[in-house]
Scaffold this motif. Sequence first.
Motif, mmCIF file in Angstrom:
data_model
loop_
_atom_site.group_PDB
_atom_site.id
_atom_site.type_symbol
_atom_site.label_atom_id
_atom_site.label_comp_id
_atom_site.label_asym_id
_atom_site.label_seq_id
_atom_site.Cartn_x
_atom_site.Cartn_y
_atom_site.Cartn_z
ATOM 1 N N LEU A 162 37.134 -1.188 11.906
ATOM 2 C CA LEU A 162 37.833 -1.099 10.280
ATOM 3 C C LEU A 162 37.771 -3.174 9.626
ATOM 4 N N SER A 163 38.278 -3.880 10.682
ATOM 5 C CA SER A 163 37.962 -5.206 11.045
ATOM 6 C C SER A 163 37.074 -5.784 9.648
ATOM 7 N N ILE A 164 35.905 -5.165 10.426
ATOM 8 C CA ILE A 164 34.378 -4.776 9.894
ATOM 9 C C ILE A 164 33.939 -4.001 8.376
ATOM 10 N N THR A 165 34.596 -2.851 8.413
ATOM 11 C CA THR A 165 34.232 -2.834 7.044
ATOM 12 C C THR A 165 35.883 -2.841 6.265
ATOM 13 N N GLY A 166 36.636 -3.237 6.486
ATOM 14 C CA GLY A 166 37.661 -3.248 5.295
ATOM 15 C C GLY A 166 38.256 -2.393 5.528
ATOM 16 N N LEU A 167 39.337 -2.250 4.428
ATOM 17 C CA LEU A 167 40.358 -0.956 5.067
ATOM 18 C C LEU A 167 40.278 -0.795 3.942
ATOM 19 N N TYR A 168 41.472 1.129 3.461
ATOM 20 C CA TYR A 168 41.214 1.383 2.356
ATOM 21 C C TYR A 168 41.605 0.603 0.956
ATOM 22 N N ASP A 169 41.050 0.724 -0.023
ATOM 23 C CA ASP A 169 40.866 -0.014 -1.704
ATOM 24 C C ASP A 169 42.036 0.863 -2.296
ATOM 25 N N GLU A 170 42.720 -0.219 -2.006
ATOM 26 C CA GLU A 170 44.575 0.113 -2.662
ATOM 27 C C GLU A 170 44.373 0.604 -4.192
ATOM 28 N N SER A 171 43.194 0.045 -5.048
ATOM 29 C CA SER A 171 43.356 0.417 -6.089
ATOM 30 C C SER A 171 42.725 1.884 -6.788
ATOM 31 N N MET A 172 42.530 2.750 -5.682
ATOM 32 C CA MET A 172 41.862 4.112 -5.463
ATOM 33 C C MET A 172 43.176 4.929 -5.264
ATOM 34 N N HIS A 173 43.711 5.936 -5.840
ATOM 35 C CA HIS A 173 44.491 6.848 -5.491
ATOM 36 C C HIS A 173 43.994 9.225 -5.251
ATOM 37 N N TYR A 174 42.035 8.405 -5.314
ATOM 38 C CA TYR A 174 42.049 9.817 -4.998
ATOM 39 C C TYR A 174 40.321 9.453 -4.756
ATOM 40 N N ALA A 175 40.721 10.332 -3.827
ATOM 41 C CA ALA A 175 39.190 10.417 -2.635
ATOM 42 C C ALA A 175 39.059 8.689 -2.749
ATOM 43 N N GLU A 176 39.902 7.919 -1.749
ATOM 44 C CA GLU A 176 40.534 7.053 -1.397
ATOM 45 C C GLU A 176 39.349 7.511 0.236
ATOM 46 N N GLU A 177 39.738 8.058 0.416
ATOM 47 C CA GLU A 177 38.984 7.961 2.580
ATOM 48 C C GLU A 177 37.522 7.953 1.657
ATOM 49 N N GLY A 178 37.000 8.792 1.172
ATOM 50 C CA GLY A 178 35.670 8.692 0.963
ATOM 51 C C GLY A 178 34.673 7.209 0.726
ATOM 52 N N ASP A 179 35.574 6.556 -0.004
ATOM 53 C CA ASP A 179 35.495 5.468 0.479
ATOM 54 C C ASP A 179 35.464 4.524 1.075
ATOM 55 N N LEU A 180 36.224 4.900 1.842
ATOM 56 C CA LEU A 180 36.012 3.873 2.801
ATOM 57 C C LEU A 180 35.628 4.655 4.694
ATOM 58 N N TRP A 181 35.140 6.145 4.479
ATOM 59 C CA TRP A 181 33.863 6.577 5.156
ATOM 60 C C TRP A 181 32.665 6.261 5.210
ATOM 61 N N ASN A 182 32.270 6.426 3.697
ATOM 62 C CA ASN A 182 30.821 5.584 3.028
ATOM 63 C C ASN A 182 30.771 4.439 3.586
ATOM 64 N N ARG A 183 31.530 3.486 3.392
ATOM 65 C CA ARG A 183 31.610 1.820 4.010
ATOM 66 C C ARG A 183 31.801 1.910 5.117
ATOM 67 N N ILE A 184 32.140 2.785 6.085
ATOM 68 C CA ILE A 184 31.937 3.066 7.449
ATOM 69 C C ILE A 184 30.375 3.518 7.565
ATOM 70 N N ALA A 185 29.904 5.167 7.432
ATOM 71 C CA ALA A 185 28.358 5.363 7.265
ATOM 72 C C ALA A 185 27.371 4.158 7.183
ATOM 73 N N ILE A 186 27.829 3.919 6.559
ATOM 74 C CA ILE A 186 26.338 2.406 6.216
ATOM 75 C C ILE A 186 26.189 1.395 7.342
ATOM 76 N N LEU A 187 27.358 1.353 8.199
ATOM 77 C CA LEU A 187 27.310 0.356 9.223
ATOM 78 C C LEU A 187 27.255 1.270 10.262
ATOM 79 N N ASN A 188 27.637 2.514 10.296
ATOM 80 C CA ASN A 188 28.266 3.426 11.765
ATOM 81 C C ASN A 188 28.130 4.703 11.995
ATOM 82 N N GLU A 189 27.366 5.269 12.677
ATOM 83 C CA GLU A 189 27.500 7.045 12.551
ATOM 84 C C GLU A 189 28.629 7.419 12.515
ATOM 85 N N LEU A 190 29.841 8.003 11.621
ATOM 86 C CA LEU A 190 30.976 9.149 11.770
ATOM 87 C C LEU A 190 30.364 10.402 12.854
#
Length: 269
Positions: free
Chosen positions: A162-190
């Motif tokens: 999370l220190s690499i990808t950044g945390l949750y986007d606090e401007s998002m109130h819907y599908a916020e985990e999708g945004d974070l999971w996408n950023r993680i998946a760009i760098l590392n498999e889930l």
Amino acid sequence: MISVVIPMYNSKDTIFDSIDSIINQSRYDLIREIIVVDDGSTDGSSQFVSEHYAENKKIKVIRKKNGGVSSARNAGIQSALSEWIAFLDSDDIWLDEKIRVQWEAVTAHPEIMFIGSNRNKENIHWGRKYDDKRKIYSIDLTHLLIKNWPSPSSVLIKKELLSITGLYDESMHYAEEGDLWNRIAILNELYYIADIYIITGAQKISFGESGLSANLKKMYQGNIRNIKLLKERNKISFKFYIFLRIFYGIKQIRRIVIIKWITKFRKKK
């Protein structure tokens, strides 16, 4: 060791079961702290937790102004003292072996920095088989965009990631985990374990019945926003973006039909 982050908003009726499902883990010894982030509750949730678990030194309550689930999770992450973070929503519960099984998986595979599981009655085997014995599957960005998986309450994640990808986007109130999971998946498999280790939302279907997911339109808009960001950052092709727009549109129509059918059926009963 593991820090558990629970975002809580007016959850007095459900938070007891959520916290107890952590305490009842067969490897509760791996839990360093349980961070309950009260996101501006007005029903006395914080007082209930503080009083009911007064003798449990692992439980820490953080109170903040209401800012949404993303800001609540971020507050918990930033406060966490452990190398690993587990998420649990305040109306979800873990089954007793959840942490044990995931810990054994990441111990056996040190390259895994993100691992979830199946939930409720779902039997998902999506992605690539990674460890057949432990039923571990891996998901890349393409898999993730077809099936946004796994549920946040099932996830155990290394704080370093999370220190690499950044945390949750606090401007998002819907599908916020999708945004974070996408950023993680760009760098590392889930990764996830294809067994059921959590119960979410009292086993309601995963959309349209309760919580933020009840707002199908906003969830759809959040998912569209996520793929637009990926296209703008050149993480997906324009052709794949168009495919996803069509695919998400069909999924949205299907969900609306399902919810209307369920509502009609329940009225008849």
